[in-house]
Write a protein that holds these residues in place. Structure first.
Motif, PDB file in Angstrom:
ATOM      1  N   LEU A   7       0.681  -1.090   0.001  1.00  0.00           N
ATOM      2  CA  LEU A   7       0.024  -0.032  -0.131  1.00  0.00           C
ATOM      3  C   LEU A   7       0.893   1.219   0.001  1.00  0.00           C
ATOM      4  N   ARG A  31      -1.338  -1.011  -4.215  1.00  0.00           N
ATOM      5  CA  ARG A  31      -2.478  -0.296  -4.081  1.00  0.00           C
ATOM      6  C   ARG A  31      -2.304   1.082  -3.656  1.00  0.00           C
ATOM      7  N   CYS A  78      -2.239  -6.540   2.604  1.00  0.00           N
ATOM      8  CA  CYS A  78      -0.917  -6.028   2.136  1.00  0.00           C
ATOM      9  C   CYS A  78       0.262  -6.375   3.012  1.00  0.00           C
TER      10      CYS A  78
END
Length: 343
Positions: A7, A31, A78
């Motif tokens: 992330l 992401r 994540c």
């Protein structure tokens, strides 16, 4: 290739986008958080300028530092988090709390979400502003990672927010991290290639010079290339030696703005013909700072030695940054190539 998911918060940010480029090139899935999905196309375009067509290896989640909503979804699944989303000088901040509260609470939101999702390590993008401001003139130089900005000194709200939010992050890890690892990267002034029109306030320094700003402020800072800041984030994410450490992202000696101006004129020729090599008198800046918030923030830095060292990252993590000159010139060249200058 790796299937690991990282992330990266604040996906519209300059450093964040270069971190995404480094991660995608290293085979990670990414992401990223944005405040509005309307900016997804812009972020993808910036990454293409940086040489990566991310496709389905990049996904987006809506999350805002000032709200809990979206952060659990962002962190879910994540392995790592690179957290760089932070309030930056926008002109909207009126009170000191307008800087500090979103910075501190935003960091804590991200750390809680990372801990609860079972993330291994968070790499926090902090700043030199958490290390080297507010000190007395006789403080030893160069600054290193053992230093913290002295908030009893003359410190602008942005630097104060960076200091308090990083301190709050370390305190959180110590008290309730539950095994979550933290590493911080503290960049100095970040130059290097812009990817589009939405760039950082540090790049605006170069833009203003090339656009003919009438004179240079009597301030100095160290600098670093954004590509090397991103590379340091990756090293800080995966190297066991980085756990619980702070790393200054900086290379070489600090430079006065007049030296930056002279370098631009020397290396860019006609493209730098508008660059001024006059220095604004300090007193003139102080007077202007009484009515101009941006100049007011500069006043504490006038004639203040901001030299710092990045040797720790070089020694511990094998970091090998580009020169100051390459960081500055590549920044200027990108602004010219992308048509981001006046005239």
């Amino acid at each position: 290739m790796t299937d690991r998911l990282v992330l990266v918060t604040g996906g519209t940010g300059f450093i964040a986008q270069h971190c995404m480029l480094v991660l995608l090139n290293a085979g990670y899935r990414v992401r990223t958080t944005v405040r509005s999905l309307e900016r997804e196309a812009e972020v993808r375009q910036h990454l293409k300028v940086g040489g990566v067509d991310a496709g389905d290896r990049l996904s987006f989640v809506v999350a805002n530092l000032t709200e809990d909503r979206g952060w659990a979804e962002a962190a879910a699944g994540c392995d790592y988090v690179m957290h760089g989303a932070s309030p930056t000088p926008s002109g909207d901040q009126i009170r000191e709390e307008d800087w500090i509260e979103p910075a501190v609470n935003g960091n804590l939101r991200v750390l809680r979400a990372a801990r609860d999702a079972g993330v291994k390590r968070v790499v926090l993008t902090s700043a030199f502003g958490a290390i080297g401001v507010g000190h007395r003139p006789d403080h030893r130089r160069p600054f290193d990672e053992t230093d913290w900005s002295d908030l009893s000194g003359n410190v602008a709200p942005y630097q104060k927010s960076k200091t308090l939010s990083e301190r709050a992050s370390w305190d959180f890890i110590a008290r309730e991290g539950n095994g979550l690892e933290l590493t911080s990267v503290n960049p100095v002034t970040v130059y290097g290639p812009a990817l589009g029109a939405d760039y950082s306030h540090s790049i605006r320094l170069i833009t203003n010079m090339l656009n003919g700003q009438p004179g240079c402020l009597n301030v100095n800072s160290c600098c670093v290339d954004v590509r090397d800041v991103a590379d340091l984030h990756l090293r800080a994410m995966i190297d066991p030696a980085a756990r619980g450490e702070r790393f200054l992202a900086t290379v070489g000696e600090s430079m006065w703005m007049i030296e930056v101006a002279e370098l631009l004129k020397q290396r860019l020729g006609k493209a730098a013909e508008k660059v001024s090599t006059e220095v604004w008198p300090d007193e003139q800046v102080r007077i202007a700072g009484e009515t101009n918030p941006q100049l007011k923030a500069v006043v504490p830095l006038l004639d203040y030695d901001m030299n710092a060292t990045g040797k720790k990252a070089e020694r511990l993590l094998g970091w090998a940054p580009r020169s100051r000159e390459e960081a500055i010139i590549s920044c200027a060249e990108s602004l010219i190539q992308l048509g981001l200058l006046n005239g």
